[in-house]
Design an enzyme around this catalytic site. Structure first.
Site, PDB file in Angstrom:
ATOM      1  N   ALA A  67       0.869  -1.171   0.000  1.00 45.71           N
ATOM      2  CA  ALA A  67       0.000   0.000   0.000  1.00 45.71           C
ATOM      3  C   ALA A  67       0.906   1.222   0.000  1.00 45.71           C
ATOM      4  CB  ALA A  67      -0.871  -0.009   1.247  1.00 45.71           C
ATOM      5  N   GLY A 112       0.715  -5.069   1.013  1.00 46.27           N
ATOM      6  CA  GLY A 112      -0.514  -5.118   0.214  1.00 46.27           C
ATOM      7  C   GLY A 112      -0.322  -5.803  -1.134  1.00 46.27           C
ATOM      8  N   GLU A 115      -0.582  -9.405  -0.396  1.00 43.16           N
ATOM      9  CA  GLU A 115      -2.003  -9.650  -0.092  1.00 43.16           C
ATOM     10  C   GLU A 115      -2.833  -9.686  -1.376  1.00 43.16           C
ATOM     11  OE1 GLU A 115      -1.921  -6.389   2.818  1.00 43.16           O
ATOM     12  OE2 GLU A 115      -2.725  -7.777   4.300  1.00 43.16           O
ATOM     13  N   GLU A 135       5.082  -5.158   7.173  1.00 43.44           N
ATOM     14  CA  GLU A 135       4.356  -4.091   7.874  1.00 43.44           C
ATOM     15  C   GLU A 135       4.915  -3.770   9.256  1.00 43.44           C
ATOM     16  OE1 GLU A 135       2.878  -6.430   6.029  1.00 43.44           O
ATOM     17  OE2 GLU A 135       1.181  -5.568   4.933  1.00 43.44           O
TER      18      GLU A 135
HETATM   19  C1  HXC Z   1       5.024   4.334  -1.458  1.00 44.80           C
HETATM   20  C2  HXC Z   1       6.898   3.338  -2.340  1.00 44.80           C
HETATM   21  C3  HXC Z   1       6.530   2.101  -1.762  1.00 44.80           C
HETATM   22  C4  HXC Z   1       5.307   2.040  -1.016  1.00 44.80           C
HETATM   23  C5  HXC Z   1       8.386   1.838  -2.817  1.00 44.80           C
HETATM   24  N1  HXC Z   1       8.041   3.123  -2.980  1.00 44.80           N
HETATM   25  N2  HXC Z   1       7.484   1.188  -2.075  1.00 44.80           N
HETATM   26  N3  HXC Z   1       6.149   4.445  -2.187  1.00 44.80           N
HETATM   27  N4  HXC Z   1       4.609   3.181  -0.902  1.00 44.80           N
HETATM   28  N5  HXC Z   1       4.861   0.900  -0.471  1.00 44.80           N
HETATM   29  C6  HXC Z   1       8.780   4.161  -3.713  1.00 44.80           C
HETATM   30  C7  HXC Z   1      10.042   4.598  -2.977  1.00 44.80           C
HETATM   31  O1  HXC Z   1       9.733   5.532  -1.952  1.00 44.80           O
HETATM   32  C8  HXC Z   1      10.825   5.223  -4.092  1.00 44.80           C
HETATM   33  O2  HXC Z   1      10.309   6.508  -4.353  1.00 44.80           O
HETATM   34  C9  HXC Z   1      10.468   4.323  -5.282  1.00 44.80           C
HETATM   35  O3  HXC Z   1       9.265   3.674  -4.941  1.00 44.80           O
HETATM   36  C10 HXC Z   1      11.537   3.287  -5.552  1.00 44.80           C
HETATM   37  O4  HXC Z   1      11.773   2.574  -4.352  1.00 44.80           O
HETATM   38  P1  HXC Z   1      13.220   2.447  -3.658  1.00 44.80           P
HETATM   39  O5  HXC Z   1      13.009   2.254  -2.213  1.00 44.80           O
HETATM   40  O6  HXC Z   1      14.107   3.573  -4.081  1.00 44.80           O
HETATM   41  O7  HXC Z   1      13.753   1.106  -4.336  1.00 44.80           O
HETATM   42  P2  HXC Z   1      14.721   0.027  -3.705  1.00 44.80           P
HETATM   43  O8  HXC Z   1      15.863   0.690  -2.976  1.00 44.80           O
HETATM   44  O9  HXC Z   1      15.052  -0.890  -4.823  1.00 44.80           O
HETATM   45  O10 HXC Z   1      13.873  -0.739  -2.614  1.00 44.80           O
HETATM   46  C11 HXC Z   1      12.726  -1.492  -3.015  1.00 44.80           C
HETATM   47  C12 HXC Z   1      11.878  -1.880  -1.770  1.00 44.80           C
HETATM   48  C13 HXC Z   1      11.584  -0.612  -0.957  1.00 44.80           C
HETATM   49  C14 HXC Z   1      12.652  -2.886  -0.921  1.00 44.80           C
HETATM   50  C15 HXC Z   1      10.596  -2.537  -2.290  1.00 44.80           C
HETATM   51  O11 HXC Z   1      11.038   0.391  -1.818  1.00 44.80           O
HETATM   52  C16 HXC Z   1      10.590  -0.834   0.155  1.00 44.80           C
HETATM   53  O12 HXC Z   1      10.971  -1.346   1.196  1.00 44.80           O
HETATM   54  N6  HXC Z   1       9.357  -0.399  -0.048  1.00 44.80           N
HETATM   55  C17 HXC Z   1       8.338  -0.472   0.977  1.00 44.80           C
HETATM   56  C18 HXC Z   1       7.812  -1.883   1.085  1.00 44.80           C
HETATM   57  C19 HXC Z   1       6.777  -1.993   2.181  1.00 44.80           C
HETATM   58  O13 HXC Z   1       7.061  -1.712   3.360  1.00 44.80           O
HETATM   59  N7  HXC Z   1       5.557  -2.416   1.818  1.00 44.80           N
HETATM   60  C20 HXC Z   1       4.462  -2.553   2.766  1.00 44.80           C
HETATM   61  C21 HXC Z   1       3.716  -1.262   2.848  1.00 44.80           C
HETATM   62  S1  HXC Z   1       2.460  -1.321   4.083  1.00 44.80           S
HETATM   63  P3  HXC Z   1      11.264   7.766  -4.655  1.00 44.80           P
HETATM   64  O14 HXC Z   1      10.328   8.935  -4.774  1.00 44.80           O
HETATM   65  O15 HXC Z   1      12.243   7.849  -3.526  1.00 44.80           O
HETATM   66  O16 HXC Z   1      11.921   7.412  -5.961  1.00 44.80           O
HETATM   67  C22 HXC Z   1       1.204  -2.174   3.370  1.00 44.80           C
HETATM   68  C23 HXC Z   1      -0.018  -2.329   4.240  1.00 44.80           C
HETATM   69  C24 HXC Z   1      -1.161  -2.962   3.516  1.00 44.80           C
HETATM   70  O17 HXC Z   1       1.276  -2.619   2.292  1.00 44.80           O
HETATM   71  C25 HXC Z   1      -2.439  -2.915   4.337  1.00 44.80           C
HETATM   72  C26 HXC Z   1      -3.049  -1.571   4.435  1.00 44.80           C
HETATM   73  C27 HXC Z   1      -4.365  -1.562   5.131  1.00 44.80           C
END
Ligand code: HXC
Length: 261
Positions: A67, A112, A115, A135
């Site tokens: 998400a 997400g 999921e 998360e």
């Molecule tokens: C918003 C995101 C994002 C996310 C990545 N990006 N994941 N933006 N939400 N979930 C964005 C980064 O901020 C970055 O933006 C661009 O995408 C590229 O990502 P990088 O981090 O630079 O790439 P990399 O170093 O290769 O790392 C990849 C990654 C990392 C390991 C996937 O991006 C990451 O850890 N993302 C978050 C994963 C996460 O925690 N997902 C769960 C979210 S909570 P910029 O602008 O800097 O280029 C969830 C809850 C669901 O899903 C339920 C809700 C009710």
């Protein structure tokens, strides 16, 4: 077919491929994308010509990296609850879509994104795909039904291991624990998904959708109830022309030609 800002939709005969299209954000699901997915599947339910759907992520890096964290960072409790409810509703719509939905997981499937993949019927993964429920690193729990679908797929122990640690696993390990069904080379992923979708699309459509119902609903029931439900659906197959066609074709030693009626 309707056009969307965050989805790319391609129809090829009986198969529809929908790609989440926010590659710069690693296809993170924001509210607008979630609403588009909802609308997309709602509309598609009316299109009887579709016999299988493939969900994938645009770009070479991510299926869906979760998400959208930028939208959640300042959320208050009730908005967060509603966001979880919306995602749960949309993913249930996908899970209950009357025809098979295949996830073609091309890269990160985190939070997400994992999921979303779990709401699909079958998960094909590229060797480059990565999975996880990270998360807890953000101070939250999974909220799009991951706490429920993950243990049902991989068992409580593996689900807790992944969810409590937030560890990211590769496609092979995801296959080993039962989170994905098949792993293929990255360049073969979409072809493999389309071949599988085509194979399913050639079968008797009503039988396929009843089989999906019997499995999805049946596993949530007590066994005797589930057997009764299976028998009802089995009986219902005999109201279709495709049952006559399928069995007649077998007896006549020819290939069946199913009409979906
Ligand atoms: C918003 C995101 C994002 C996310 C990545 N990006 N994941 N933006 N939400 N979930 C964005 C980064 O901020 C970055 O933006 C661009 O995408 C590229 O990502 P990088 O981090 O630079 O790439 P990399 O170093 O290769 O790392 C990849 C990654 C990392 C390991 C996937 O991006 C990451 O850890 N993302 C978050 C994963 C996460 O925690 N997902 C769960 C979210 S909570 P910029 O602008 O800097 O280029 C969830 C809850 C669901 O899903 C339920 C809700 C009710």
């Amino acid at each position: 077919m309707e056009s969307f800002n965050n989805l790319i939709v391609e129809k090829d005969g009986a198969i529809v491929v929908v790609s989440i299209n926010r590659p710069k954000e690693l296809n993170a699901l924001n509210l607008a994308t979630m609403q588009e997915l909802d609308k997309f599947f709602e509309t598609l339910e009316e299109d009887a010509s579709v016999r299988a759907v493939i969900i994938t992520g645009n770009g070479d890096k991510a299926f869906v990296a979760g998400a959208d964290i930028t939208e959640m960072v300042n959320m208050k409790a009730l908005t967060a609850r509603d966001w979880a409810r919306l995602g749960q509703k949309v993913f249930s719509r996908i899970e209950n879509f009357s025809r098979p939905v295949i996830a073609a997981i091309n890269g990160f499937a985190l939070g997400g994104g994992c999921e979303l993949a779990m709401a699909c019927d079958i998960r094909l993964a590229s060797e480059k795909a990565k999975f996880g429920q990270p998360e807890v690193n953000l101070g939250i729990t999974p909220g799009f039904a991951g706490t429920q679908r993950l243990p049902r797929l991989v068992g409580k122990g593996q689900a807790k291991l992944l969810t409590f640690t937030g560890d990211i696993i590769d496609a092979q390990e995801a296959k080993t624990i039962g989170l994905v069904d098949k792993v293929v080379a990255p360049e073969e992923l979409l072809t493999a998904a389309k071949t599988l979708a085509g194979e399913i699309a050639a079968k008797a459509p009503v039988a396929v959708s009843y089989a999906k119902l019997a499995i999805n609903r049946g596993v949530e029931m007590e066994s005797e109830q589930a057997y009764a439900y299976e028998a009802e659906l089995f009986g219902m197959c005999f109201t279709t022309e495709d049952q006559t066609e399928g069995m007649t074709a077998f007896v006549e030693k020819r290939k069946p030609c199913f009409k979906g009626i």
